[in-house]
Design an enzyme around this catalytic site. Structure first.
Site, PDB file in Angstrom:
ATOM      1  N   CYS A 181      29.554  11.690  61.496  1.00 40.64           N
ATOM      2  CA  CYS A 181      28.287  12.318  61.841  1.00 40.64           C
ATOM      3  C   CYS A 181      27.741  13.122  60.652  1.00 40.64           C
ATOM      4  O   CYS A 181      27.418  12.541  59.621  1.00 40.64           O
ATOM      5  CB  CYS A 181      28.432  13.162  63.112  1.00 40.64           C
ATOM      6  SG  CYS A 181      26.846  13.607  63.862  1.00 40.64           S
ATOM      7  N   HIS A 208      30.177   8.983  66.758  1.00 43.58           N
ATOM      8  CA  HIS A 208      31.426   9.727  66.984  1.00 43.58           C
ATOM      9  C   HIS A 208      32.486   8.778  67.525  1.00 43.58           C
ATOM     10  O   HIS A 208      32.519   8.517  68.728  1.00 43.58           O
ATOM     11  CB  HIS A 208      31.178  10.860  67.982  1.00 43.58           C
ATOM     12  CG  HIS A 208      30.354  11.963  67.426  1.00 43.58           C
ATOM     13  ND1 HIS A 208      30.904  13.044  66.781  1.00 43.58           N
ATOM     14  CD2 HIS A 208      29.015  12.131  67.382  1.00 43.58           C
ATOM     15  CE1 HIS A 208      29.935  13.850  66.378  1.00 43.58           C
ATOM     16  NE2 HIS A 208      28.775  13.316  66.720  1.00 43.58           N
ATOM     17  N   GLU A 246      35.490   9.329  68.050  1.00 45.92           N
ATOM     18  CA  GLU A 246      36.389  10.054  68.955  1.00 45.92           C
ATOM     19  C   GLU A 246      35.802  10.192  70.350  1.00 45.92           C
ATOM     20  O   GLU A 246      36.518  10.490  71.301  1.00 45.92           O
ATOM     21  CB  GLU A 246      36.746  11.430  68.373  1.00 45.92           C
ATOM     22  CG  GLU A 246      35.686  12.507  68.501  1.00 45.92           C
ATOM     23  CD  GLU A 246      34.539  12.431  67.509  1.00 45.92           C
ATOM     24  OE1 GLU A 246      33.715  13.357  67.505  1.00 45.92           O
ATOM     25  OE2 GLU A 246      34.440  11.446  66.735  1.00 45.92           O
TER      26      GLU A 246
END
Length: 193
Positions: free
Chosen positions: A77, A175, A177
């Site tokens: 990001c 992202h 994750e």
């Protein structure tokens, strides 16, 4: 394997750390140049505003360290955006790893872009086992235009770089994750490089 997440006060560090733990690895948080230099893999996260994040990097000397790292580095990001030449956000000079300038979406679309979007034109081992049009999670007002370093694209108003790659450096605007299982697969691929 020694995995270091750069801790410079601008990041979604814990969610990245938890995703790495779910994959069976441990990661340490550090802003110590010596510890970062000796890592096998480095993750450069970021959530926040570009100019204040760069000030934090400069204050700790990490702005000189990061572009000179030799091991695989993954910017996420804002981390990816700071690896570019510059950002319109706060008129910020970046680290110059990726040869592209980050710009703001126009007012023709809702800004920031928040939510799920597809990635396509996958051009890196980072995406091994990931299908075209996999959904990924994004929250951003600024983007890197498609350029020589683009290794994946997404579309919001126009095609833009969903991921960048050059040498040992990788960046994802999304992202991994927080994305689907594909996102964690991308993290796994990075850790296996």
């Amino acid at each position: 394997m020694k995995i270091v997440i750069i801790d410079y006060g601008a990041g979604n560090i814990q969610s990245i750390r938890f995703a790495i733990q779910r994959l069976g690895y441990e990661a340490s948080l550090s802003n110590d140049p010596e510890e970062i230099k000796t890592a096998d893999k480095v993750i450069f996260p970021g959530v926040g505003e570009a100019s204040s994040a760069m000030k934090k990097l400069r204050a700790s000397g990490l702005d000189n360290l990061i572009p000179n790292l030799k091991q695989p580095v993954l910017g996420i990001c804002l981390g990816m955006q700071l690896m570019c030449n510059s950002s319109e956000e706060g008129n910020t000079e970046g680290l110059g790893i990726f040869d592209v300038d980050v710009v703001r979406f126009s007012n023709q679309v809702k800004v920031p872009q928040i939510g799920w979007n597809e990635i396509a034109n996958l051009k890196s081992d980072l995406f091994h086992g990931i299908g075209e049009r996999e959904y990924i999670y994004l929250v951003h007002s600024y983007y890197a235009p498609v350029c020589e370093d683009t290794i994946a694209v997404s579309e919001y108003e126009l095609n833009y770089s969903a991921a960048l790659g050059r040498g040992n450096f990788y960046g994802t605007q999304f992202h991994p994750e927080k994305s689907s299982n594909g996102g964690e697969r991308i993290l796994q691929n990075f850790l296996e490089m």
